[in-house]
Design a protein around this motif. Structure first.
Motif, mmCIF file in Angstrom:
data_model
loop_
_atom_site.group_PDB
_atom_site.id
_atom_site.type_symbol
_atom_site.label_atom_id
_atom_site.label_comp_id
_atom_site.label_asym_id
_atom_site.label_seq_id
_atom_site.Cartn_x
_atom_site.Cartn_y
_atom_site.Cartn_z
ATOM 1 N N LEU A 91 14.496 15.407 -73.355
ATOM 2 C CA LEU A 91 15.712 16.185 -73.579
ATOM 3 C C LEU A 91 16.483 15.683 -74.800
ATOM 4 C CD1 LEU A 91 16.980 16.693 -69.918
ATOM 5 C CD2 LEU A 91 16.214 18.478 -71.497
ATOM 6 N N LEU A 92 16.632 14.375 -74.920
ATOM 7 C CA LEU A 92 17.366 13.822 -76.064
ATOM 8 C C LEU A 92 16.651 14.110 -77.381
ATOM 9 C CD1 LEU A 92 18.606 10.381 -74.690
ATOM 10 C CD2 LEU A 92 19.925 12.485 -75.005
ATOM 11 N N THR A 93 15.336 14.037 -77.382
ATOM 12 C CA THR A 93 14.578 14.301 -78.602
ATOM 13 C C THR A 93 14.599 15.786 -78.948
ATOM 14 O OG1 THR A 93 13.134 12.429 -78.116
ATOM 15 C CG2 THR A 93 12.325 14.022 -79.716
ATOM 16 N N LYS A 94 14.443 16.633 -77.935
ATOM 17 C CA LYS A 94 14.397 18.081 -78.163
ATOM 18 C C LYS A 94 15.712 18.616 -78.718
ATOM 19 C CE LYS A 94 13.532 22.438 -75.748
ATOM 20 N NZ LYS A 94 13.173 23.058 -74.460
ATOM 21 N N TYR A 95 16.828 18.120 -78.221
ATOM 22 C CA TYR A 95 18.131 18.661 -78.607
ATOM 23 C C TYR A 95 18.872 17.789 -79.621
ATOM 24 C CZ TYR A 95 17.191 21.849 -74.840
ATOM 25 O OH TYR A 95 16.600 22.797 -74.048
ATOM 26 N N HIS A 96 18.217 16.790 -80.165
ATOM 27 C CA HIS A 96 18.835 15.924 -81.174
ATOM 28 C C HIS A 96 19.203 16.756 -82.399
ATOM 29 C CE1 HIS A 96 19.111 12.898 -84.372
ATOM 30 N NE2 HIS A 96 19.546 12.121 -83.399
ATOM 31 N N ASP A 97 20.363 16.497 -82.967
ATOM 32 C CA ASP A 97 20.859 17.241 -84.122
ATOM 33 C C ASP A 97 20.633 16.424 -85.388
ATOM 34 O OD1 ASP A 97 22.115 18.915 -85.872
ATOM 35 O OD2 ASP A 97 24.106 18.757 -84.972
ATOM 36 N N ASN A 98 19.540 16.714 -86.071
ATOM 37 C CA ASN A 98 19.228 16.004 -87.317
ATOM 38 C C ASN A 98 20.238 16.316 -88.410
ATOM 39 O OD1 ASN A 98 16.904 14.962 -86.148
ATOM 40 N ND2 ASN A 98 15.641 16.650 -86.872
ATOM 41 N N GLU A 150 23.404 23.535 -68.170
ATOM 42 C CA GLU A 150 22.355 23.186 -67.214
ATOM 43 C C GLU A 150 21.530 21.992 -67.704
ATOM 44 O OE1 GLU A 150 22.626 26.491 -68.304
ATOM 45 O OE2 GLU A 150 23.764 27.140 -66.549
ATOM 46 N N GLN A 151 21.222 21.982 -68.979
ATOM 47 C CA GLN A 151 20.440 20.877 -69.541
ATOM 48 C C GLN A 151 21.248 19.586 -69.560
ATOM 49 O OE1 GLN A 151 19.851 23.303 -72.842
ATOM 50 N NE2 GLN A 151 17.775 23.924 -72.295
ATOM 51 N N LEU A 152 22.543 19.684 -69.838
ATOM 52 C CA LEU A 152 23.400 18.498 -69.782
ATOM 53 C C LEU A 152 23.494 17.972 -68.353
ATOM 54 C CD1 LEU A 152 26.271 19.506 -72.210
ATOM 55 C CD2 LEU A 152 24.669 17.620 -72.510
ATOM 56 N N ASN A 153 23.586 18.878 -67.385
ATOM 57 C CA ASN A 153 23.610 18.458 -65.985
ATOM 58 C C ASN A 153 22.297 17.803 -65.579
ATOM 59 O OD1 ASN A 153 26.231 19.338 -65.566
ATOM 60 N ND2 ASN A 153 25.592 21.356 -64.842
#
Length: 161
Positions: free
Chosen positions: A39-46, A139-142
């Protein structure tokens, strides 16, 4: 004797099914750490890091360490790490499009290291780690929060044994 053997076979079969069902219902800490890392890698903001950052790495280990490393174009490296058993809270500031995830620890539990900086190599401790995220919904944050809690609880149980 045949009735006894048949009853024994049935009881062994049902017992093994019951054991299989019980153990398949629990997620291991490893599954939670993999989910957190994905999740952290997928939604990381480069884009939030700027053009100076060449690459980043997020690693969540089975032993409960969360590591975040940024490598800049000029060779500078920033490294943050902490044990998830020390996690106190998770806060997200922003909206669905863009925001920052704050992982706060109980004390100065975040290792902060800077390498190849013009000011010199710096080692210090912090109380939080900030990870920029984008396109992440509630939902993803939860789900992320739930996985952090699950890993934290399993680490605390393991440390008390």
């Amino acid at each position: 004797m045949k009735k006894f053997t048949l009853s024994l076979k049935k009881s062994v079969f049902f017992s093994s099914c019951l054991v299989l069902c019980v153990f398949s219902g629990f997620n291991s800490a490893e599954e939670h750490t993999v989910t957190i890392q994905q999740l952290l890698t997928k939604y990381h903001d480069n884009d939030a890091l700027g053009r100076d950052v060449k690459r980043f790495e997020i690693n969540v280990t089975n032993t409960g360490f969360c590591r975040y490393r940024k490598v800049f174009n000029n060779g500078k490296q920033e490294y943050f790490a902490f044990n998830l058993s020390r996690l106190k809270s998770m806060d997200y500031y922003g909206n669905v499009e863009r925001g920052e995830l704050y992982l706060r620890t109980k004390n100065d539990d975040v290792i902060v290291q800077t390498r190849n900086d013009k000011k010199g190599d710096i080692d210090s401790m912090g109380t939080y780690l900030v990870i920029p995220l984008k396109n992440i919904n509630v939902e993803q944050l939860n789900e992320l929060s739930l996985n952090f809690k699950q890993v934290n609880e399993s680490l605390l149980v393991a440390s008390n044994k």
